[in-house]
Design a protein around this motif. Structure first.
Motif: not given
Length: 99
Positions: A50-56, A61-63, A65-78
């Motif tokens: 629900x938080x993911x859908x609400x954030x989208x 997601x535009x707010x 940080x680069x570190x958080x975005x990179x971490x989310x990208x790595x988790x998605x790739x995993x």
């Protein structure tokens, strides 16, 4: 031949003694991280989705940080890589299905 067997068994014993600490650490984390979700985990999973859908929807997601975005990208790739590994295991081939 008997000396070869003795040397082999001592080598295996030394290997087990040296590998034991790493194996114990692996098993400690594996018991926590590799267990399937329990019925008690389902409400937390629903809240996360629900938080993911609400954030989208709101553009949160535009707010990030680069570190958080990179971490989310790595988790998605995993998650995607584990999906593809599961597919390969399920079909018992690296490429295509047997028809």
């Amino acid at each position: 031949m008997a000396s070869l067997a003795t040397k082999g068994s001592t080598l295996v014993n030394k290997l087990l003694v040296q590998a034991r600490p790493q194996l114990e650490t692996f098993l400690k984390y594996a018991k926590v991280e590799l267990t399937p979700p329990t019925p008690g985990d389902i409400p937390a999973i629903r809240q996360g989705i629900g938080r993911l859908i609400n954030g989208a929807r709101t553009g949160a997601y535009k707010n990030l940080t680069v570190k958080e975005a990179w971490l989310n990208t790595l988790v998605t790739a995993e998650v995607l890589f584990w999906f593809y590994v599961g597919e390969c295991i399920g079909k018992r081939h690296l490429v295509g299905y047997k028809v």
